[in-house]
Design a protein around this motif. Sequence first.
Motif, PDB file in Angstrom:
ATOM      1  N   SER A   1       0.844  -1.189   0.000  1.00 19.51           N
ATOM      2  CA  SER A   1       0.000   0.000   0.000  1.00 19.51           C
ATOM      3  C   SER A   1       0.881   1.241   0.000  1.00 19.51           C
ATOM      4  CB  SER A   1      -0.928   0.022   1.223  1.00 19.51           C
ATOM      5  OG  SER A   1      -0.161   0.104   2.407  1.00 19.51           O
ATOM      6  N   SER A   2       0.457   2.232  -0.728  1.00 16.48           N
ATOM      7  CA  SER A   2       1.178   3.498  -0.801  1.00 16.48           C
ATOM      8  C   SER A   2       0.161   4.629  -0.834  1.00 16.48           C
ATOM      9  CB  SER A   2       2.065   3.548  -2.044  1.00 16.48           C
ATOM     10  OG  SER A   2       2.709   4.798  -2.152  1.00 16.48           O
ATOM     11  N   GLU A   3       0.173   5.467   0.195  1.00 16.62           N
ATOM     12  CA  GLU A   3      -0.749   6.596   0.293  1.00 16.62           C
ATOM     13  C   GLU A   3      -2.204   6.129   0.192  1.00 16.62           C
ATOM     14  OE1 GLU A   3       0.379   9.386  -2.655  1.00 16.62           O
ATOM     15  OE2 GLU A   3       2.269   9.924  -1.696  1.00 16.62           O
ATOM     16  N   GLY A   4      -2.489   4.989   0.846  1.00 10.57           N
ATOM     17  CA  GLY A   4      -3.854   4.488   0.876  1.00 10.57           C
ATOM     18  C   GLY A   4      -4.275   3.716  -0.354  1.00 10.57           C
ATOM     19  N   LYS A   5      -3.399   3.596  -1.353  1.00  8.03           N
ATOM     20  CA  LYS A   5      -3.741   2.868  -2.569  1.00  8.03           C
ATOM     21  C   LYS A   5      -3.253   1.433  -2.461  1.00  8.03           C
ATOM     22  CE  LYS A   5      -3.548   6.970  -5.523  1.00  8.03           C
ATOM     23  NZ  LYS A   5      -2.920   7.596  -6.719  1.00  8.03           N
ATOM     24  N   TYR A   6      -4.071   0.522  -2.956  1.00  6.41           N
ATOM     25  CA  TYR A   6      -3.808  -0.905  -2.846  1.00  6.41           C
ATOM     26  C   TYR A   6      -3.344  -1.449  -4.193  1.00  6.41           C
ATOM     27  CZ  TYR A   6      -5.169  -5.852  -2.956  1.00  6.41           C
ATOM     28  OH  TYR A   6      -5.197  -7.196  -3.133  1.00  6.41           O
ATOM     29  N   GLY A   7      -2.288  -2.261  -4.174  1.00  6.05           N
ATOM     30  CA  GLY A   7      -1.827  -2.850  -5.423  1.00  6.05           C
ATOM     31  C   GLY A   7      -1.139  -4.178  -5.184  1.00  6.05           C
ATOM     32  N   GLN A   8      -1.432  -5.152  -6.029  1.00 11.90           N
ATOM     33  CA  GLN A   8      -0.811  -6.465  -5.895  1.00 11.90           C
ATOM     34  C   GLN A   8       0.658  -6.381  -6.264  1.00 11.90           C
ATOM     35  OE1 GLN A   8      -3.015  -9.916  -7.297  1.00 11.90           O
ATOM     36  NE2 GLN A   8      -1.151 -10.763  -8.161  1.00 11.90           N
ATOM     37  N   GLU A   9       1.489  -7.087  -5.510  1.00  8.54           N
ATOM     38  CA  GLU A   9       2.923  -7.053  -5.739  1.00  8.54           C
ATOM     39  C   GLU A   9       3.439  -8.365  -6.323  1.00  8.54           C
ATOM     40  OE1 GLU A   9       6.721  -6.928  -2.833  1.00  8.54           O
ATOM     41  OE2 GLU A   9       5.310  -5.292  -2.603  1.00  8.54           O
ATOM     42  N   SER A  10       3.050  -9.492  -5.734  1.00 14.13           N
ATOM     43  CA  SER A  10       3.523 -10.784  -6.234  1.00 14.13           C
ATOM     44  C   SER A  10       2.467 -11.857  -6.016  1.00 14.13           C
ATOM     45  CB  SER A  10       4.827 -11.186  -5.534  1.00 14.13           C
ATOM     46  OG  SER A  10       4.602 -11.385  -4.153  1.00 14.13           O
ATOM     47  N   TYR A  11       2.554 -12.896  -6.842  1.00 11.91           N
ATOM     48  CA  TYR A  11       1.597 -13.995  -6.826  1.00 11.91           C
ATOM     49  C   TYR A  11       2.387 -15.261  -7.120  1.00 11.91           C
ATOM     50  CZ  TYR A  11      -2.638 -16.617  -8.101  1.00 11.91           C
ATOM     51  OH  TYR A  11      -3.651 -17.543  -8.185  1.00 11.91           O
ATOM     52  N   VAL A  12       2.519 -16.150  -6.125  1.00 10.76           N
ATOM     53  CA  VAL A  12       3.389 -17.319  -6.256  1.00 10.76           C
ATOM     54  C   VAL A  12       2.571 -18.593  -6.137  1.00 10.76           C
ATOM     55  CG1 VAL A  12       5.429 -18.506  -5.370  1.00 10.76           C
ATOM     56  CG2 VAL A  12       5.278 -15.996  -5.214  1.00 10.76           C
ATOM     57  N   LYS A  13       2.570 -19.385  -7.197  1.00 10.83           N
ATOM     58  CA  LYS A  13       1.932 -20.693  -7.172  1.00 10.83           C
ATOM     59  C   LYS A  13       2.926 -21.741  -6.659  1.00 10.83           C
ATOM     60  CE  LYS A  13      -1.221 -19.841 -11.063  1.00 10.83           C
ATOM     61  NZ  LYS A  13      -1.642 -20.305 -12.401  1.00 10.83           N
ATOM     62  N   ASP A  14       2.400 -22.904  -6.216  1.00 11.26           N
ATOM     63  CA  ASP A  14       3.257 -23.966  -5.664  1.00 11.26           C
ATOM     64  C   ASP A  14       4.252 -23.364  -4.668  1.00 11.26           C
ATOM     65  OD1 ASP A  14       2.016 -25.917  -7.301  1.00 11.26           O
ATOM     66  OD2 ASP A  14       3.325 -25.378  -8.957  1.00 11.26           O
ATOM     67  N   PHE A  15       3.718 -22.635  -3.717  1.00  9.77           N
ATOM     68  CA  PHE A  15       4.520 -21.801  -2.830  1.00  9.77           C
ATOM     69  C   PHE A  15       5.580 -22.595  -2.077  1.00  9.77           C
ATOM     70  CE2 PHE A  15       4.876 -19.639   1.397  1.00  9.77           C
ATOM     71  CZ  PHE A  15       5.606 -18.563   0.958  1.00  9.77           C
ATOM     72  N   LYS A  16       5.210 -23.728  -1.498  1.00 12.16           N
ATOM     73  CA  LYS A  16       6.160 -24.501  -0.679  1.00 12.16           C
ATOM     74  C   LYS A  16       7.373 -24.924  -1.502  1.00 12.16           C
ATOM     75  CE  LYS A  16       3.134 -27.600   0.757  1.00 12.16           C
ATOM     76  NZ  LYS A  16       1.827 -27.067   0.321  1.00 12.16           N
ATOM     77  N   LYS A  17       7.142 -25.302  -2.743  1.00  9.04           N
ATOM     78  CA  LYS A  17       8.239 -25.715  -3.617  1.00  9.04           C
ATOM     79  C   LYS A  17       9.024 -24.513  -4.134  1.00  9.04           C
ATOM     80  CE  LYS A  17       9.137 -28.166  -7.969  1.00  9.04           C
ATOM     81  NZ  LYS A  17       8.500 -28.894  -9.105  1.00  9.04           N
ATOM     82  N   ALA A  18       8.321 -23.471  -4.513  1.00 12.38           N
ATOM     83  CA  ALA A  18       8.964 -22.304  -5.123  1.00 12.38           C
ATOM     84  C   ALA A  18       9.898 -21.595  -4.159  1.00 12.38           C
ATOM     85  CB  ALA A  18       7.906 -21.332  -5.636  1.00 12.38           C
ATOM     86  N   VAL A  19       9.533 -21.539  -2.878  1.00 11.24           N
ATOM     87  CA  VAL A  19      10.350 -20.831  -1.890  1.00 11.24           C
ATOM     88  C   VAL A  19      11.767 -21.383  -1.843  1.00 11.24           C
ATOM     89  CG1 VAL A  19      10.702 -20.574   0.601  1.00 11.24           C
ATOM     90  CG2 VAL A  19       8.529 -19.931  -0.426  1.00 11.24           C
ATOM     91  N   LYS A  20      11.883 -22.704  -1.841  1.00 12.70           N
ATOM     92  CA  LYS A  20      13.208 -23.319  -1.769  1.00 12.70           C
ATOM     93  C   LYS A  20      13.871 -23.385  -3.143  1.00 12.70           C
ATOM     94  CE  LYS A  20      12.087 -25.910   2.400  1.00 12.70           C
ATOM     95  NZ  LYS A  20      12.042 -27.216   3.088  1.00 12.70           N
TER      96      LYS A  20
END
Length: 203
Positions: free
Chosen positions: A75-94
Motif C-alpha cells: 500500500s502506498s498513500e492508501g492505494k492498494y496494489g498487488q505485488e507478487s503472486y506465487v503458485k506452488d509456494f512450498k516448492k517455489a520458496v526453496k
Amino acid sequence: TYALFESREYLFFLFTVPMMLVAISYYHQFFSILQNNKMEQIECEKERFKALASVGIKRVFEYNIKDDIFMTARSSEGKYGQESYVKDFKKAVKQYRYVLYDDWDLFDGFINDCINGVPIIEINMRLRDKNGDYKWYLIRGKMINNEKKLSLKMIGTMENIDEIKRMEIRQTDENMRDPLTKLYKRSYAKQLIQEFLKKQSCS
C-alpha cells in the motif's frame, strides 16, 4: 365525516397498511440479500485483504493453504496494489531461494503451523528482496477458517526489521565475547560448535 374517522375500519386501514408496506419492503430486501450472498462471500476475502493494505501497513500477505498460493500486496498513500503472486509456494520458496537457506527450518515451521490451523503466527525470517539481498522480516499472521471451521488461509503482515535485527545480533555477539580478548566465551563457543555440527549432519 367525524364518524368515519372514528370507525374501526378506518383505524385498521390507518395503522395496518403502512405496516404491511414496511413488511413488504423488508421482505424484498431480505431476498435481495440472499441472492447477493454468494457474491458477497467471494468479495469478502478480497475486501479483508484490501483493508489491511489501506491502514498504513506497507506490505500484507495472504497464503491460500489448500491451493498453495502466496500473494503479497503493498500500500502506498492508501492505494492498494498487488505485488507478487506465487503458485506452488512450498516448492517455489526453496527452488528460487526466497527464504535464506539457514532459515528453511523456520519456513517449514510456518507452513506446518498454517496446515495445522494455528490461529496466530509470529516469526522472524530472512527473505530475499527485489535486489537479491536477504533482509530480516517480522511476519505476523492470523488464520481464516471457512464455515466448517477448517483452515482456509493465513492472512497477515510482513514488516522489514532488518536494521533492528542486525543491531540486536551485533549486541548479542558483543555480549558473548570476552571484553579483553574479544574471543567468544567458552560456553557460547561450545554452543556454536554444536549448532554447526547439527546443521552439517542434517545437510
